[in-house]
Design an enzyme around this catalytic site. Structure first.
Site, PDB file in Angstrom:
ATOM      1  N   THR A   1     -12.573  12.483   6.392  1.00 26.70           N
ATOM      2  CA  THR A   1     -11.919  13.722   5.911  1.00 26.70           C
ATOM      3  C   THR A   1     -10.956  13.442   4.758  1.00 26.70           C
ATOM      4  O   THR A   1     -10.558  14.356   4.046  1.00 26.70           O
ATOM      5  CB  THR A   1     -11.108  14.365   7.043  1.00 26.70           C
ATOM      6  OG1 THR A   1     -10.047  13.467   7.396  1.00 26.70           O
ATOM      7  CG2 THR A   1     -11.963  14.641   8.263  1.00 26.70           C
TER       8      THR A   1
ATOM      9  N   ARG B   1      -5.477   6.976   6.237  1.00 31.10           N
ATOM     10  CA  ARG B   1      -6.296   8.031   5.659  1.00 31.10           C
ATOM     11  C   ARG B   1      -7.645   8.015   6.337  1.00 31.10           C
ATOM     12  O   ARG B   1      -8.360   7.022   6.274  1.00 31.10           O
ATOM     13  CB  ARG B   1      -6.429   7.747   4.144  1.00 31.10           C
ATOM     14  CG  ARG B   1      -6.812   8.922   3.340  1.00 31.10           C
ATOM     15  CD  ARG B   1      -6.764   8.585   1.879  1.00 31.10           C
ATOM     16  NE  ARG B   1      -7.775   7.612   1.487  1.00 31.10           N
ATOM     17  CZ  ARG B   1      -8.181   7.446   0.242  1.00 31.10           C
ATOM     18  NH1 ARG B   1      -7.633   8.142  -0.730  1.00 31.10           N
ATOM     19  NH2 ARG B   1      -9.110   6.561  -0.040  1.00 31.10           N
TER      20      ARG B   1
ATOM     21  N   ASP C   1      -8.421  -1.546  -2.109  1.00 32.60           N
ATOM     22  CA  ASP C   1      -7.691  -1.123  -0.914  1.00 32.60           C
ATOM     23  C   ASP C   1      -6.466  -2.025  -0.739  1.00 32.60           C
ATOM     24  O   ASP C   1      -6.595  -3.206  -0.418  1.00 32.60           O
ATOM     25  CB  ASP C   1      -8.614  -1.213   0.314  1.00 32.60           C
ATOM     26  CG  ASP C   1      -7.956  -0.609   1.541  1.00 32.60           C
ATOM     27  OD1 ASP C   1      -6.841  -1.033   1.898  1.00 32.60           O
ATOM     28  OD2 ASP C   1      -8.555   0.304   2.134  1.00 32.60           O
TER      29      ASP C   1
ATOM     30  N   ASP D   1      -5.964  -3.785   2.758  1.00 33.81           N
ATOM     31  CA  ASP D   1      -6.929  -4.867   2.980  1.00 33.81           C
ATOM     32  C   ASP D   1      -6.612  -6.085   2.102  1.00 33.81           C
ATOM     33  O   ASP D   1      -6.735  -7.227   2.545  1.00 33.81           O
ATOM     34  CB  ASP D   1      -8.352  -4.380   2.682  1.00 33.81           C
ATOM     35  CG  ASP D   1      -8.894  -3.497   3.796  1.00 33.81           C
ATOM     36  OD1 ASP D   1      -8.320  -3.508   4.905  1.00 33.81           O
ATOM     37  OD2 ASP D   1      -9.896  -2.794   3.557  1.00 33.81           O
TER      38      ASP D   1
HETATM   39  C1  PRP Z   1      -3.655   3.745   1.640  1.00 37.09           C
HETATM   40  C2  PRP Z   1      -2.362   3.664   0.860  1.00 37.09           C
HETATM   41  C3  PRP Z   1      -1.766   5.028   1.041  1.00 37.09           C
HETATM   42  C4  PRP Z   1      -2.992   5.905   1.074  1.00 37.09           C
HETATM   43  C5  PRP Z   1      -3.142   6.568  -0.244  1.00 37.09           C
HETATM   44  O1  PRP Z   1      -3.401   3.600   2.986  1.00 37.09           O
HETATM   45  O2  PRP Z   1      -1.530   2.622   1.286  1.00 37.09           O
HETATM   46  O3  PRP Z   1      -1.013   5.173   2.216  1.00 37.09           O
HETATM   47  O4  PRP Z   1      -4.125   5.057   1.319  1.00 37.09           O
HETATM   48  O5  PRP Z   1      -4.185   7.481  -0.233  1.00 37.09           O
HETATM   49  P1  PRP Z   1      -3.946   9.050  -0.381  1.00 37.09           P
HETATM   50  O6  PRP Z   1      -2.953   9.230  -1.488  1.00 37.09           O
HETATM   51  O7  PRP Z   1      -5.300   9.587  -0.728  1.00 37.09           O
HETATM   52  O8  PRP Z   1      -3.429   9.561   0.918  1.00 37.09           O
HETATM   53  P2  PRP Z   1      -4.594   3.527   4.059  1.00 37.09           P
HETATM   54  O9  PRP Z   1      -4.899   4.895   4.550  1.00 37.09           O
HETATM   55  O10 PRP Z   1      -5.725   2.746   3.481  1.00 37.09           O
HETATM   56  O11 PRP Z   1      -3.943   2.782   5.268  1.00 37.09           O
HETATM   57  P3  PRP Z   1      -3.341   1.272   5.362  1.00 37.09           P
HETATM   58  O12 PRP Z   1      -2.075   1.237   4.560  1.00 37.09           O
HETATM   59  O13 PRP Z   1      -3.099   1.146   6.829  1.00 37.09           O
HETATM   60  O14 PRP Z   1      -4.374   0.305   4.843  1.00 37.09           O
HETATM   61  N1  URA Z   2      -5.770   3.608  -0.849  1.00 34.28           N
HETATM   62  C1  URA Z   2      -5.878   2.386  -1.398  1.00 34.28           C
HETATM   63  O1  URA Z   2      -5.477   1.385  -0.799  1.00 34.28           O
HETATM   64  N2  URA Z   2      -6.454   2.277  -2.611  1.00 34.28           N
HETATM   65  C2  URA Z   2      -6.904   3.354  -3.302  1.00 34.28           C
HETATM   66  O2  URA Z   2      -7.401   3.186  -4.420  1.00 34.28           O
HETATM   67  C3  URA Z   2      -6.786   4.615  -2.708  1.00 34.28           C
HETATM   68  C4  URA Z   2      -6.196   4.722  -1.477  1.00 34.28           C
END
Ligand code: PRP
Ligand code: URA
Length: 209
Positions: A108, A104, A200, A203
């Site tokens: 944006t 994400r 997160d 993380d």
């Molecule tokens: C997190 C999570 C989802 C997304 C959710 O991933 O694992 O994929 O955010 O957010 P949304 O519903 O608003 O799209 P992230 O983008 O942090 O990537 P990662 O899994 O690589 O940490």
């Molecule tokens: N992605 C995450 O990992 N946590 C949140 O709360 C939202 C998006």
């Protein structure tokens, strides 16, 4: 409209509470995400068809039930979805696994795709897409569309924590997809993090920040 299934089983709720706590470090976080995913997979697969076969026990022959050769696939959304993969595979070890890489964009908040590798026979498979967090729903909706363009037989979405906003988005964009979540939280904050959520997920799984 896709249905939303939540999980009130005490073991899932207990483990989810530990997962949410900021005191929980990556090792325990990974173990808990794995365990919750296994427990949830038991329910997510409840509608699998069975067929009767004849077997011989040491005592006599009998008719008994087996899964009716249904082909499944699991698709984690990278990276945090990987934290749920092994937990689901424990119950359905012969499932094929596809990967979709999305992150994400922090400015944006739109999903950016960077990887996709799906089973070649996806049109013969029922898929379970896994990602711990359903926040705005942008990532889930994009991943589901990407997969649907390749004509899977069926598709379900499984997460650990969902925001009402994300549920609404997926139901609107993909009314044919049922959502399975361990919890539905209150809302999103100004940075589109789930409140109270667990922070997160990627993380916390991998100790990055
Ligand atoms: C997190 C999570 C989802 C997304 C959710 O991933 O694992 O994929 O955010 O957010 P949304 O519903 O608003 O799209 P992230 O983008 O942090 O990537 P990662 O899994 O690589 O940490
Ligand atoms: N992605 C995450 O990992 N946590 C949140 O709360 C939202 C998006």
């Amino acid at each position: 409209m896709g249905e939303v299934f939540t999980f009130d089983h005490p073991l899932i709720q207990h483990k989810l509470t530990l997962l949410r706590s900021k005191e929980t470090g990556p090792k325990e976080f990974r173990e808990l995400a794995d365990e919750i995913s296994t427990l949830m997979a038991y329910e997510v697969t409840r509608d699998m068809p069975i067929r009767e076969v004849e077997i011989e026990t040491p005592i006599q022959t009998m008719k008994a039930n087996k899964i009716a050769g249904k082909k499944l696939g699991i698709v984690p959304i990278l990276r945090a979805g990987l934290g749920m993969l092994d937990g689901v595979l424990k119950l359905i070890p012969t499932a094929k696994v596809g990967h979709i890489g999305l992150y994400r964009d922090p400015d944006t908040l739109e999903p950016v795709e960077y990887y996709c590798k799906l089973p070649t026979d996806i049109n013969e498979r029922d898929l379970i897409v896994v990602d711990p967090m359903l926040a705005t729903g942008g990532s889930a909706s994009a991943a589901l569309q990407f997969i649907k363009d390749r004509n899977p037989r069926g598709i379900k979405f499984m997460c650990l924590v969902a925001a009402p906003e994300g549920i609404e988005r997926v139901q609107k964009d993909h009314p044919d997809v049922d959502i399975f979540t361990a919890a539905v939280d209150e809302k999103l904050n100004d940075h589109a993090y789930i409140v109270p959520g667990l922070g997160d997920a990627g993380d916390r799984l991998y100790g990055t920040k």
